[in-house]
Design an enzyme around this catalytic site. Structure first.
Site, PDB file in Angstrom:
ATOM      1  N   LYS A  19      -3.116  10.222  -0.002  1.00 28.80           N
ATOM      2  CA  LYS A  19      -1.675  10.026   0.225  1.00 28.80           C
ATOM      3  C   LYS A  19      -1.070  11.416   0.343  1.00 28.80           C
ATOM      4  O   LYS A  19      -0.842  12.103  -0.651  1.00 28.80           O
ATOM      5  CB  LYS A  19      -1.019   9.239  -0.911  1.00 28.80           C
ATOM      6  CG  LYS A  19       0.459   8.955  -0.640  1.00 28.80           C
ATOM      7  CD  LYS A  19       1.098   8.180  -1.782  1.00 28.80           C
ATOM      8  CE  LYS A  19       2.494   7.673  -1.416  1.00 28.80           C
ATOM      9  NZ  LYS A  19       3.441   8.694  -1.033  1.00 28.80           N
TER      10      LYS A  19
ATOM     11  N   ARG B  32      10.400   8.183   8.798  1.00 31.33           N
ATOM     12  CA  ARG B  32      10.321   6.961   8.002  1.00 31.33           C
ATOM     13  C   ARG B  32      11.609   6.166   8.125  1.00 31.33           C
ATOM     14  O   ARG B  32      11.608   4.951   8.089  1.00 31.33           O
ATOM     15  CB  ARG B  32      10.090   7.353   6.542  1.00 31.33           C
ATOM     16  CG  ARG B  32       9.935   6.181   5.609  1.00 31.33           C
ATOM     17  CD  ARG B  32       9.990   6.683   4.177  1.00 31.33           C
ATOM     18  NE  ARG B  32       9.774   5.621   3.222  1.00 31.33           N
ATOM     19  CZ  ARG B  32      10.659   4.668   2.950  1.00 31.33           C
ATOM     20  NH1 ARG B  32      11.803   4.625   3.591  1.00 31.33           N
ATOM     21  NH2 ARG B  32      10.376   3.759   2.046  1.00 31.33           N
TER      22      ARG B  32
HETATM   23  P1  ATP Z   1       7.035   7.612  -1.593  1.00 27.89           P
HETATM   24  O1  ATP Z   1       8.460   7.945  -2.004  1.00 27.89           O
HETATM   25  O2  ATP Z   1       6.081   7.423  -2.724  1.00 27.89           O
HETATM   26  O3  ATP Z   1       6.516   8.487  -0.496  1.00 27.89           O
HETATM   27  P2  ATP Z   1       7.866   5.542   0.203  1.00 27.89           P
HETATM   28  O4  ATP Z   1       8.816   4.509  -0.318  1.00 27.89           O
HETATM   29  O5  ATP Z   1       8.402   6.598   1.104  1.00 27.89           O
HETATM   30  O6  ATP Z   1       7.101   6.170  -1.023  1.00 27.89           O
HETATM   31  P3  ATP Z   1       5.523   3.948   0.445  1.00 27.89           P
HETATM   32  O7  ATP Z   1       5.165   2.938   1.437  1.00 27.89           O
HETATM   33  O8  ATP Z   1       5.776   3.464  -0.896  1.00 27.89           O
HETATM   34  O9  ATP Z   1       6.739   4.803   1.025  1.00 27.89           O
HETATM   35  O10 ATP Z   1       4.389   5.041   0.399  1.00 27.89           O
HETATM   36  C1  ATP Z   1       3.748   5.343   1.569  1.00 27.89           C
HETATM   37  C2  ATP Z   1       4.249   6.641   2.126  1.00 27.89           C
HETATM   38  O11 ATP Z   1       3.252   7.614   1.891  1.00 27.89           O
HETATM   39  C3  ATP Z   1       4.383   6.547   3.612  1.00 27.89           C
HETATM   40  O12 ATP Z   1       5.711   6.273   4.010  1.00 27.89           O
HETATM   41  C4  ATP Z   1       3.872   7.864   4.139  1.00 27.89           C
HETATM   42  O13 ATP Z   1       4.951   8.747   4.374  1.00 27.89           O
HETATM   43  C5  ATP Z   1       3.052   8.437   3.023  1.00 27.89           C
HETATM   44  N1  ATP Z   1       1.621   8.527   3.279  1.00 27.89           N
HETATM   45  C6  ATP Z   1       0.862   9.623   3.064  1.00 27.89           C
HETATM   46  N2  ATP Z   1      -0.417   9.402   3.346  1.00 27.89           N
HETATM   47  C7  ATP Z   1      -0.510   8.113   3.769  1.00 27.89           C
HETATM   48  C8  ATP Z   1      -1.582   7.309   4.196  1.00 27.89           C
HETATM   49  N3  ATP Z   1      -2.822   7.753   4.228  1.00 27.89           N
HETATM   50  N4  ATP Z   1      -1.295   6.031   4.551  1.00 27.89           N
HETATM   51  C9  ATP Z   1      -0.038   5.558   4.516  1.00 27.89           C
HETATM   52  N5  ATP Z   1       1.002   6.281   4.109  1.00 27.89           N
HETATM   53  C10 ATP Z   1       0.783   7.560   3.734  1.00 27.89           C
END
Ligand code: ATP
Length: 605
Positions: free
Chosen positions: A272, A292
């Site tokens: 991640k 995003r």
């Molecule tokens: P966070 O604030 O923890 O980044 P979020 O609410 O923006 O979370 P989530 O879907 O909960 O989004 O976490 C996934 C996020 O992590 C994605 O929006 C992306 O930006 C990031 N990311 C990094 N590496 C990956 C990966 N290998 N696969 C998917 N998402 C990834």
């Protein structure tokens, strides 16, 4: 834009809807007013009506200019249109604190005085055309698109003309719109529901409309297809290169064993990365990059555009990855903040050199005419690997496939050592499709800070503020923060946060909150606590605390754990603003309930 559409509607209908929505306090009522409005709207202009109620001319991701009217020009336009000295407009603005209201008052005054002139009021020069939605929309468009020399005068003339033709009420909303202060806080979910009722045959059809919207994040486009061609047409809708797809999101868990169980055994485990999510679209030599939040960030990443053209073999595709800053000397990855530094630089070519980036790809949504969102993950990955020529700066995210919790934990530690935030665990089974626009268990994030006391930070929305005292006199002392409840499409309060702000943060608060302040609780906010001022849900902040607790005064997850109590955070502390998140991207009520339960398990374990 500026197209010749015959069907139209009086602008007064829209202005009256704005007025009604502004005065109400319940979301159901808000939906009903929208239903009323959509019933009156000719299908041909439904897209424009939707953009207007959202305070926009077009979806943000189009990257088209905004209205770009300076406050001074607006004052001038009101003065011209109402035949009033500018100083009087300004004085009234100061007194009322709202330029829209000032315009309304001046228009009323003018109406009265011309009525006083008896028959003279009907002299031809005073004869006005009734404003229509298209007339207003097209004039706004011309104002936005006027650039270069002389554009200020053009903007001024067009605007003065509009205000002159407007009724007092219409003038109020035209001015607010131009100022970017319409801010009715109508969420996408409310609009979708109203559309389902009016065009879909009932609220039960909302999921179909929502799916289309998830694949094409353009509410106006989706509404128009629905209104003109019907629900069946929407069912077959595919992603379109150039229109962002709403991103799939992850749930969170903190035990490798539980994660693998939830993922259905064997899973794809990827780093991640701590960067910025990028949805990359390509058609021939055109490349778009969406964030995003679906903003068009193409201009910030000319390097990524170049990598895409060079390393993506497909002529037409939509792929997803994370853009991460790195140290060119060591190759090491750098944290998200580094990208923020890059964004602050004015000259992108200098920024690019100082903060170089790599792209780690993890998904494919569309390629060569085919919609991949409904295909299982392995098929999407296979195609992704086929169409990429990997390089040091543009390649597939690090991954393993495993069903072994120990192996997962080892890979997680390695990810952290390599500068990632943790891992993303993705279900591999046949139903593991790309769930556009949804947070679900097909993707599970396992992040480092889950091991701290309050397991993780949360992202909450400001819904109110409390005046500061003593050293904080003149600014706010604390903010009332809320989580998002997507089922009910409301914001439920979680805590009042007053610590963690630097002096600089505090000094900026009045200016930051000002545009969002309203004189009653926003209809989408559910609160028991009453702040000094209410705020339209818009600003998101990252918050950490000592632990998640139960509270009788906060409404988040009310009754979920025990009757009459909600969920709150003890000793909450502000960490930073999250301008990359919108209010509906905040931590959800359900997530907070889960976090509370997890914490309990840990304590009793
Ligand atoms: P966070 O604030 O923890 O980044 P979020 O609410 O923006 O979370 P989530 O879907 O909960 O989004 O976490 C996934 C996020 O992590 C994605 O929006 C992306 O930006 C990031 N990311 C990094 N590496 C990956 C990966 N290998 N696969 C998917 N998402 C990834």
């Amino acid at each position: 834009m500026g197209e010749n559409i015959k069907a139209d509607m009086e602008f007064s209908i829209l202005a009256s809807t704005f007025e009604k929505i502004e005065a109400i306090t319940s979301r159901t009522q808000m939906t009903m007013y929208l239903v009323d409005l959509f019933r009156k709207t000719p299908p041909e202009i439904i897209d424009k009506v939707i953009y207007l109620i959202q305070g926009k001319l077009w979806p943000d991701w189009m990257g088209l200019p905004e209205l770009g009217v300076a406050e001074k020009t607006l004052v001038k336009a009101i003065a011209l249109a109402t035949n009033t000295p500018e100083s009087k407009v300004e004085a009234l603005y100061k007194k009322l604190g709202d330029l829209g209201k000032a315009a309304e008052a001046l228009k009323k005054e003018r109406e009265k005085s011309s009525a006083g002139m008896g028959l003279l009021a009907f002299i031809p020069t005073e004869k006005k055309e009734k404003l229509t939605v298209l007339k207003v929309y097209n004039t706004f468009t011309r104002i936005a698109l006027a650039t270069g020399e002389g554009s200020r005068d053009i903007k001024l003339k067009l605007l003065a003309g509009l205000i002159s033709d407007a009724s007092p009420k219409e003038a109020k909303y035209i001015v607010r719109f131009v100022e970017g202060r319409l801010r009715l806080g109508i969420g996408d979910a409310t609009i979708l529901e109203a559309l389902a009722i009016v065009y879909g045959g009932g609220a039960h059809t909302r999921p179909i409309i929502e799916r289309a919207y998830n694949l094409r994040a353009d509410l106006g486009n989706v509404a128009k297809v629905l209104a003109l061609k019907g629900l069946e047409e929407l069912k077959g809708i595919k992603p379109e290169v150039g229109i962002p797809v709403r991103p799939m999101l992850a749930e969170r868990l903190s035990s490798p064993m539980e994660i693998l169980k939830k993922a259905g055994g064997k899973a794809l485990v990827e780093y991640k990365y701590d960067g910025e999510r990028a949805q990359i679209h390509r058609k021939g030599s055109n490349v778009w990059i969406f964030s995003r939040r679906l903003e068009n960030i193409t201009k910030q990443y000319p390097d990524v555009v170049e990598y895409t053209l060079k390393h993506l073999k497909s002529n037409e595709a939509i792929i997803e990855g994370e853009i991460v800053a790195y140290d060119p000397d060591t190759g090491e990855l750098k944290p998200f903040q580094e990208l923020m530094h890059r964004k602050r630089k004015h000259d992108i070519h200098i920024a690019m050199k100082e903060y170089p980036v790599k792209v780690f790809l993890f998904d494919l949504l569309y390629a060569d005419g085919e919609d991949y969102t409904n295909k299982p993950i392995l098929e999407r990955r296979k195609k992704l690997e086929e169409i990429i020529t990997p390089s040091e700066v543009f390649r597939i995210a690090e991954y393993i496939m495993t069903d072994n919790p120990e192996e997962l934990e080892k890979f997680f530690l390695k990810a952290i050592e390599d500068g990632a935030e943790g891992v993303m665990v993705k279900a591999l089974h046949g139903q593991a499709i790309y769930q556009a626009g949804a947070r679900g268990w097909l993707w599970i994030k396992y992040k480092r800070d889950y091991k701290s006391e309050m397991i993780d930070t949360v992202d909450l929305v400001v819904v109110g503020a409390f005046h500061g005292r003593g050293r904080r006199g003149g600014t706010y002392g604390a903010l009332l923060m809320a989580a998002y409840n997507p089922e009910k499409d409301v914001f439920e309060t979680v805590c009042k946060v007053g610590s963690g702000f630097t002096d600089e943060d505090l000094a900026k608060l009045p200016e930051m909150l000002k545009p969002y302040i309203i004189d009653h609780k926003h209809p989408r906010v559910v609160a028991k606590m009453k702040p000094d001022v209410w705020v339209t849900p818009a600003l998101v902040a990252e918050i950490i605390g000592a632990e998640i607790t139960l509270s009788p005064i906060h409404t988040c997850g009310m009754d979920a754990i025990k009757p009459g109590v909600g969920i709150s955070i003890r000793f909450p502390r502000f960490i930073r603003w999250r301008p990359d998140k919108g209010p509906e991207d905040a931590t959800t009520t359900k997530e907070l309930i889960e976090m509370y339960k997890k914490q309990l398990k840990k304590i009793t374990a």
